[in-house]
Write an enzyme that holds these catalytic residues in place. Structure first.
Site, PDB file in Angstrom:
ATOM      1  N   SER A 102       0.462  -1.076   0.274  1.00 35.28           N
ATOM      2  CA  SER A 102      -0.131  -0.496  -0.236  1.00 35.28           C
ATOM      3  C   SER A 102       0.661   1.235  -0.344  1.00 35.28           C
ATOM      4  O   SER A 102       0.048   2.415  -0.269  1.00 35.28           O
ATOM      5  CB  SER A 102      -0.768  -0.071   0.940  1.00 35.28           C
ATOM      6  OG  SER A 102      -2.358  -0.753   0.838  1.00 35.28           O
ATOM      7  N   TYR A 201     -10.487   2.421   6.083  1.00 41.74           N
ATOM      8  CA  TYR A 201      -9.455   2.366   5.015  1.00 41.74           C
ATOM      9  C   TYR A 201     -10.410   1.253   4.271  1.00 41.74           C
ATOM     10  O   TYR A 201     -10.976  -0.009   4.120  1.00 41.74           O
ATOM     11  CB  TYR A 201      -8.311   1.183   5.684  1.00 41.74           C
ATOM     12  CG  TYR A 201      -7.383   0.943   4.861  1.00 41.74           C
ATOM     13  CD1 TYR A 201      -6.196   2.702   4.275  1.00 41.74           C
ATOM     14  CD2 TYR A 201      -7.017  -0.206   3.959  1.00 41.74           C
ATOM     15  CE1 TYR A 201      -4.869   2.823   3.631  1.00 41.74           C
ATOM     16  CE2 TYR A 201      -5.683  -0.021   2.986  1.00 41.74           C
ATOM     17  CZ  TYR A 201      -4.674   1.579   2.780  1.00 41.74           C
ATOM     18  OH  TYR A 201      -3.813   1.214   2.345  1.00 41.74           O
ATOM     19  N   SER A 202     -10.217   1.384   2.757  1.00 41.96           N
ATOM     20  CA  SER A 202     -10.177   0.543   1.419  1.00 41.96           C
ATOM     21  C   SER A 202      -9.516   0.668   0.324  1.00 41.96           C
ATOM     22  O   SER A 202      -9.541   1.426  -0.164  1.00 41.96           O
ATOM     23  CB  SER A 202     -11.696   1.288   0.958  1.00 41.96           C
ATOM     24  OG  SER A 202     -12.428  -0.194   0.152  1.00 41.96           O
ATOM     25  N   ASN A 203      -9.255  -0.782  -0.080  1.00 41.98           N
ATOM     26  CA  ASN A 203      -7.994  -0.839  -1.174  1.00 41.98           C
ATOM     27  C   ASN A 203      -8.731  -1.046  -2.773  1.00 41.98           C
ATOM     28  O   ASN A 203      -8.946  -0.059  -3.352  1.00 41.98           O
ATOM     29  CB  ASN A 203      -8.048  -1.855  -1.205  1.00 41.98           C
ATOM     30  CG  ASN A 203      -6.228  -2.296   0.046  1.00 41.98           C
ATOM     31  OD1 ASN A 203      -5.400  -1.837  -0.493  1.00 41.98           O
ATOM     32  ND2 ASN A 203      -7.061  -3.065   0.841  1.00 41.98           N
ATOM     33  N   GLY A 343       3.141  -0.375   3.919  1.00 43.36           N
ATOM     34  CA  GLY A 343       1.698  -1.816   3.531  1.00 43.36           C
ATOM     35  C   GLY A 343       3.023  -2.809   3.732  1.00 43.36           C
ATOM     36  O   GLY A 343       3.647  -2.998   4.218  1.00 43.36           O
TER      37      GLY A 343
END
Length: 401
Positions: A102, A201-203, A343
């Site tokens: 990330s 949090y959202s990828n 990440g």
């Protein structure tokens, strides 16, 4: 830095079904090379606190190898400990390239904000303007979600990693994933909250940001990152690999541990499209430091867009973390703020941060998933220690988290 769900966290239970078994056992670090070594421009610097933390990362914490790259103005150093390969016992190299998970997000956000500065994207415009009809279903509506909310994790869109079947990834690590399909996987589930009313949090938001870049420019997000960031900064150890499962150039093997005292699993070869614009990039500690320095000094964004990137909202974490647009801030124990990201992607865990006065530090370990909480804490402490070294209010070694 604060750890969120930034990688394929749900894969841990099934790591054992993929990759070769490494020769390490639970206490195998005792036979690895664990002394912390440095390659530095400021060779006289001792970095005693960092050496202790690196040793701990590759002994007590269980990581095969680790490095910390630090930069303070003209002086820099890379400290390493442990091994890049648990079978050959090859030592960790200071110029190693890692999958950075990330930590890809600040690169993607930078490109989107450059497009904002060029007048090609409006930050508070609905996602629907750029991706018509894409965000629909179960309360998720691109007509009511803005570009800013995608980048700041305030869209309420579910994280696709909550629904990705781990066995599909680990039984077929070289498989290609299309971002649109992963977005559809997320949108088959209810939104987490009304857009703009909370933070989670959202990828998935960054998959959509990558798709937006492609729609606006006509080029894949990776091409735009290369053209706008990697090439201008001369980041020779940084890449957007696309479908390529290998890591080119010097790199450690990446490992996962399926359970306590179980053998490590080598998961170096992975098609990174499973992460895409939310976490597919490769870089080195020195390159990521260079990127953060250029970003905070205004070399990549006009002042207005950089200000927007650094306009944060609290994440609700007790450590005081706050999230901007692809960039997060955390208070340092010596005062001031650290700006960066962290990440994790199978095989590799990373975290990097910089200060406004020109210090940067990045820590990297070749173990994820299955690392201990202590590994995460000591990586955070390594970055904080590097950024606080030499300051009168730096915490004593015994006070490190």
């Amino acid at each position: 830095m604060t750890r969120y769900r930034r990688a394929l966290g749900g894969l841990l239970a099934l790591v054992a079904v993929a990759g070769g078994t490494a020769c390490a056992r639970g206490d195998a670090t005792s036979v690895w090379q664990n002394a912390a070594h440095a390659t530095a421009d400021d060779a006289t610097a001792d970095h005693a606190g960092l050496r202790v933390l690196l040793h701990r990362l590759t002994t007590k914490d269980g990581g095969p190898g680790a490095l910390v790259a630090l930069q303070d103005g003209p002086g820099g150093a890379v400290l390493t400990s442990g091994v890049a390969d648990v079978e050959s016992h090859a030592p960790m190299r200071g110029d190693s390239r890692f999958r950075i998970g990330s930590m890809t997000k600040p690169f993607v956000a930078t490109v989107v904000l450059q497009l904002v500065g060029e007048g090609r994207v409006v930050l508070d415009a609905p996602v629907e303007r750029y991706l018509p009809g894409v965000v629909r279903g179960h309360g998720n509506d691109g007509r009511r979600i803005t570009v800013r909310q995608l980048l700041q994790h305030t869209s309420g869109i579910p994280d696709y990693l909550d629904y990705l079947k781990p066995e599909d990834v680990l039984n077929h690590p070289l498989a290609h994933y299309d971002s649109r399909d992963l977005v559809k996987l997320a949108l088959a589930h209810p939104r987490a909250f009304k857009p703009g009313t909370d933070w989670r949090y959202s990828n998935t938001g960054y998959l959509l940001a990558g798709m937006l870049i492609e729609r606006v420019t006509g080029h894949p997000y990776g091409d735009e990152i290369r053209r706008r960031v990697i090439e201008p900064l001369g980041l020779r150890q940084t890449s957007v690999p696309g479908d390529a499962p290998e890591i080119r150039g010097p790199h450690p093997h990446g490992y996962a541990r399926p359970g306590k005292d179980t053998p490590l699993k080598d998961i170096t070869a992975l098609n990174p499209t499973v992460a895409g614009p939310s976490g597919s990039m490769i870089s080195s500690g020195a390159d990521f430091n260079h990127f953060l320095d250029a970003l905070l000094r205004g070399k990549l964004l006009p002042p207005t867009q950089l200000q927007q990137m650094m306009k944060t909202r609290p994440t609700g974490n007790p450590d005081g973390g706050a999230y901007g647009l692809g960039l997060e801030s955390h208070p340092l124990p010596c005062g001031g703020l650290a700006w960066g990201h962290d990440g994790g992607i199978p095989g590799y865990q990373t975290t990097g941060a910089a200060t406004a006065d020109g210090r940067q530090a990045t820590a990297m370990v070749n173990l994820y998933l299955g690392g201990t909480d202590a590994q995460n804490d000591d990586m955070t402490s390594a970055v904080e220690t590097a950024l606080c070294e030499g300051r009168s209010s730096s915490p004593p070694l015994e006070g490190l988290r």
